[in-house]
Motif scaffolding. Structure first.
Motif, mmCIF file in Angstrom:
data_model
loop_
_atom_site.group_PDB
_atom_site.id
_atom_site.type_symbol
_atom_site.label_atom_id
_atom_site.label_comp_id
_atom_site.label_asym_id
_atom_site.label_seq_id
_atom_site.Cartn_x
_atom_site.Cartn_y
_atom_site.Cartn_z
ATOM 1 N N ARG A 248 -21.258 -70.518 17.528
ATOM 2 C CA ARG A 248 -20.036 -69.950 18.091
ATOM 3 C C ARG A 248 -19.003 -69.665 17.011
ATOM 4 N NH1 ARG A 248 -17.468 -73.474 21.442
ATOM 5 N NH2 ARG A 248 -16.525 -71.801 22.653
ATOM 6 N N ASN A 249 -19.010 -70.458 15.960
ATOM 7 C CA ASN A 249 -17.930 -70.354 14.982
ATOM 8 C C ASN A 249 -18.481 -70.195 13.566
ATOM 9 O OD1 ASN A 249 -15.063 -70.415 14.437
ATOM 10 N ND2 ASN A 249 -15.404 -72.415 13.470
ATOM 11 N N LEU A 250 -18.413 -68.972 13.077
ATOM 12 C CA LEU A 250 -18.716 -68.657 11.680
ATOM 13 C C LEU A 250 -17.371 -68.418 11.009
ATOM 14 C CD1 LEU A 250 -20.380 -67.656 9.224
ATOM 15 C CD2 LEU A 250 -20.578 -65.461 10.394
ATOM 16 N N ALA A 251 -16.989 -69.286 10.099
ATOM 17 C CA ALA A 251 -15.655 -69.174 9.488
ATOM 18 C C ALA A 251 -15.658 -69.893 8.156
ATOM 19 C CB ALA A 251 -14.586 -69.781 10.412
ATOM 20 N N ARG B 146 -26.735 -80.615 16.392
ATOM 21 C CA ARG B 146 -25.749 -79.724 15.785
ATOM 22 C C ARG B 146 -25.860 -79.872 14.279
ATOM 23 N NH1 ARG B 146 -19.831 -80.202 17.858
ATOM 24 N NH2 ARG B 146 -20.644 -78.770 19.436
ATOM 25 N N PHE C 288 -15.202 -82.504 5.605
ATOM 26 C CA PHE C 288 -15.838 -81.320 6.203
ATOM 27 C C PHE C 288 -16.743 -81.753 7.352
ATOM 28 C CE2 PHE C 288 -15.734 -77.522 3.072
ATOM 29 C CZ PHE C 288 -14.413 -77.770 2.767
ATOM 30 N N THR C 289 -17.533 -82.783 7.133
ATOM 31 C CA THR C 289 -18.393 -83.318 8.194
ATOM 32 C C THR C 289 -18.538 -84.819 8.003
ATOM 33 O OG1 THR C 289 -20.655 -83.351 9.091
ATOM 34 C CG2 THR C 289 -20.378 -82.412 6.890
ATOM 35 N N THR D 18 -18.362 -78.030 -5.075
ATOM 36 C CA THR D 18 -17.606 -77.659 -3.876
ATOM 37 C C THR D 18 -17.701 -78.700 -2.764
ATOM 38 O OG1 THR D 18 -19.513 -76.416 -3.035
ATOM 39 C CG2 THR D 18 -17.882 -75.192 -4.307
ATOM 40 N N LEU D 19 -18.728 -79.540 -2.809
ATOM 41 C CA LEU D 19 -18.892 -80.580 -1.796
ATOM 42 C C LEU D 19 -19.280 -81.887 -2.457
ATOM 43 C CD1 LEU D 19 -21.005 -78.922 1.100
ATOM 44 C CD2 LEU D 19 -18.603 -79.606 1.196
ATOM 45 N N SER E 270 -19.361 -85.649 4.151
ATOM 46 C CA SER E 270 -19.294 -84.673 3.072
ATOM 47 C C SER E 270 -17.894 -84.079 3.051
ATOM 48 C CB SER E 270 -20.358 -83.591 3.256
ATOM 49 O OG SER E 270 -21.657 -84.167 3.111
ATOM 50 N N LEU F 168 -11.622 -72.264 0.955
ATOM 51 C CA LEU F 168 -12.577 -71.494 1.755
ATOM 52 C C LEU F 168 -12.068 -70.073 1.965
ATOM 53 C CD1 LEU F 168 -13.597 -74.068 4.516
ATOM 54 C CD2 LEU F 168 -14.631 -73.645 2.282
ATOM 55 N N PRO F 169 -12.997 -69.105 2.037
ATOM 56 C CA PRO F 169 -12.571 -67.732 2.325
ATOM 57 C C PRO F 169 -11.988 -67.636 3.731
ATOM 58 C CG PRO F 169 -14.974 -67.918 2.357
ATOM 59 C CD PRO F 169 -14.453 -69.225 1.852
ATOM 60 N N ASP G 291 -12.572 -65.414 5.978
ATOM 61 C CA ASP G 291 -13.415 -64.737 6.956
ATOM 62 C C ASP G 291 -13.604 -65.586 8.206
ATOM 63 O OD1 ASP G 291 -14.103 -64.031 4.164
ATOM 64 O OD2 ASP G 291 -15.306 -62.498 5.161
ATOM 65 N N VAL G 292 -13.392 -64.985 9.338
ATOM 66 C CA VAL G 292 -13.675 -65.639 10.610
ATOM 67 C C VAL G 292 -14.446 -64.656 11.480
ATOM 68 C CG1 VAL G 292 -12.726 -66.688 12.687
ATOM 69 C CG2 VAL G 292 -11.591 -67.058 10.507
ATOM 70 N N ARG G 293 -15.657 -65.020 11.871
ATOM 71 C CA ARG G 293 -16.431 -64.203 12.811
ATOM 72 C C ARG G 293 -16.899 -65.146 13.890
ATOM 73 N NH1 ARG G 293 -20.839 -61.163 9.273
ATOM 74 N NH2 ARG G 293 -21.619 -60.771 11.371
ATOM 75 N N THR G 294 -16.045 -65.335 14.857
ATOM 76 C CA THR G 294 -16.311 -66.381 15.829
ATOM 77 C C THR G 294 -16.380 -65.794 17.217
ATOM 78 O OG1 THR G 294 -15.574 -68.539 16.613
ATOM 79 C CG2 THR G 294 -13.860 -66.929 16.173
ATOM 80 N N HIS H 294 -16.882 -82.109 12.598
ATOM 81 C CA HIS H 294 -16.784 -81.054 11.583
ATOM 82 C C HIS H 294 -15.338 -80.564 11.566
ATOM 83 C CE1 HIS H 294 -21.268 -79.780 12.414
ATOM 84 N NE2 HIS H 294 -21.173 -81.007 11.958
ATOM 85 N N ARG I 261 -13.133 -77.639 10.366
ATOM 86 C CA ARG I 261 -13.463 -76.273 9.966
ATOM 87 C C ARG I 261 -12.295 -75.539 9.325
ATOM 88 N NH1 ARG I 261 -18.113 -74.443 12.493
ATOM 89 N NH2 ARG I 261 -17.876 -72.776 10.971
ATOM 90 N N LEU J 150 -10.075 -72.439 15.744
ATOM 91 C CA LEU J 150 -10.911 -73.607 16.032
ATOM 92 C C LEU J 150 -10.935 -74.468 14.768
ATOM 93 C CD1 LEU J 150 -12.852 -75.176 17.824
ATOM 94 C CD2 LEU J 150 -14.664 -73.588 17.182
ATOM 95 N N GLN K 4 -14.715 -79.370 15.422
ATOM 96 C CA GLN K 4 -15.723 -79.548 16.469
ATOM 97 C C GLN K 4 -16.294 -80.946 16.307
ATOM 98 O OE1 GLN K 4 -17.947 -76.039 15.011
ATOM 99 N NE2 GLN K 4 -18.088 -75.360 17.132
#
Lengths: 291, 291
Positions: free
Chosen positions: A258-261, A283, B72-73, B99-100, B125, B132-133, B135-138, B241, B243, B278, B281
């Motif tokens: 659902r969430n690519l970000a 997940r 991050f997680t 980066t992690l 982690s 982070l960039p 970009d959001v494609r959610t 997570h 985000r 978001l 999660q």
């Protein structure tokens, strides 16, 4: 080819199958909780070992180290990429309870100088699925997808077609039939939706059990492919809940993003068995390259 | 009462607030990676410390132990119930990447004979959210819920009403306003749906940050209450997570349970910030008592 083998020869059984042999771990004498394994090249995608296969290997070691047999919840953080060959697993029991026990396990391989390099670290809680009450009060519903005969696997491409991106050694071990609705990526026309669904079984006909569910949650092509992204989608962290012992027969795996970000995405997987029961949820957080 | 305080006095700031003081850990001299803390009774539900508060405490220690600041997680397995009072946190760095970075932490308290008893074990982690960039494609959408003014908190019950089940010390630290659609349980008429939604903030007005998100994912009443179940719903495992760094202002927390079976359920939480992003999660596996 794998399909033909699985349906025409006598099916393998739990305990005596490719999956069981390739995830078997050997207790190291004199070092309690330490296990050796030669990781099989049969479970690679391109050159990397599949993360679900590795999780099953760790799950096998923990099933031996802990007083309970069944993984209830397994959380894995992937540190460095694993390769076929020798590996050692070091386990530690955190707590042994009556109904649940918790432990951790790390998978190591070896640098050129022989020093250990950690690949994956896991914490897991185990129990006994057969002791759980039968009560089910769920609002979850099985994925809507066509029967397996109307889905497509690596063996279904015509010989003249270019190889399916990502097809690899692991394809021969799995009976994986992808829902055509989530197969656009393989035809150069990704749907744009973060969805991937497939019928899943082991190619030698072995039925599913809790350990092979750990494999199945991470065995489909990445949802990122259907979102139009290409390339490697390495897992940072993957948590699996096994909710029920799966019935005999193939399972359906449905994965949703659902969430690519920010260069990361989550993949939520559900596995449904032949009796329409939700047998596992997972997940993972994975990295993507944003073109 | 907490509402009145938070809106009328000068708000606390990140780094100087109840939450920051009560999650502060102290490095133990001469023992790298070991931290002491006196767990505050201000974050209890009935008599047990809230699992999200404890996760934030562990997250604070890992932010110090690891080279990166932002979780991050984070995957936590809850072993035994924690109580207010002294505790020690032992951390271990598994891998430090560019980066992690990944580490683990365990929270211990003390038995009567002084021996350490492990409460929670975590693998996490960490990275840097600000790198982070954008970009959001959610395809995820914010929960549909009324504005905070039309939602209800512990302070909104008339004085003649019986105390809201589960109201506890932690209520004074939170600005928690529950969506009336998920409040049936408090009126003796649970909806039967596995949903719980609330506006969430810290009562002293401190804005949210990644560490307080770890608190927020586990601070609402259990969805089990809306499913007509009562009593304690102890967390077995909780993975969060993060985000995105949350914008200033209150957040919306939406929790869903789809599968209650075999005496266990999952709780999936989403947290949305004031900019409709978001930001976190989470999923937990918890035990329930089936009537």
């Amino acid at each position: 080819m794998a399909d033909a083998v699985s349906t025409q020869s006598r099916p393998a059984v739990i305990g005596d199958s490719e999956f069981d042999r390739d995830t078997a771990v050997t207790r190291r004498a004199g070092e309690p909780g330490v296990y050796d394994i030669d990781l099989s090249a049969g479970w690679t995608i391109i050159n990397a070992l599949n993360g679900g296969y590795l999780l099953a290997v760790l799950g096998r070691a923990l099933a031996d180290a802990l007083p309970h047999d069944d993984p209830f919840t397994v959380s894995a953080h992937y540190l460095t990429a694993s390769a076929p060959g020798p590996a050692v697993i070091r386990t530690d029991v955190a707590r042994s309870g009556r109904t649940l026990s918790t432990g951790q396990a790390s998978l190591f391989q070896f640098a050129e100088d022989g020093s250990e390099v950690e690949r994956i670290r896991v914490i897991a809680s185990y129990g006994d699925l057969d002791t759980l009450p039968d009560d089910v009060r769920t609002s979850a519903e099985p994925p809507v997808m066509p029967p397996a005969e109307q889905c497509f696997g690596a063996g279904d491409a015509p010989e003249s077609a270019p190889p399916v991106p990502g097809s690899s050694a692991i394809s021969d071990r799995l009976h994986l039939k992808l829902d055509p609705a989530t197969l656009g990526w393989a035809l150069g026309a990704p749907s744009g939706k973060g969805e991937m669904r497939a019928w899943f079984g082991l190619a030698d006909g072995r039925d599913m059990d809790p350990l092979s569910l750990l494999l199945a949650v991470d065995a489909l092509p990445p949802t990122a492919f259907e979102m139009g992204l290409k390339g490697w989608v390495p897992t940072v962290e993957l948590t699996v809940h096994v909710r029920c012992r799966p019935a005999p027969g193939p399972v359906r795996v449905s994965i949703t993003t659902r969430n690519l970000a920010g260069g990361f995405l989550e993949e939520d997987a559900e596995i449904w068995d032949a009796k329409d029961r939700l047998v596992a949820q997972s997940r993972q957080l994975a990295r993507v390259r944003l073109g």
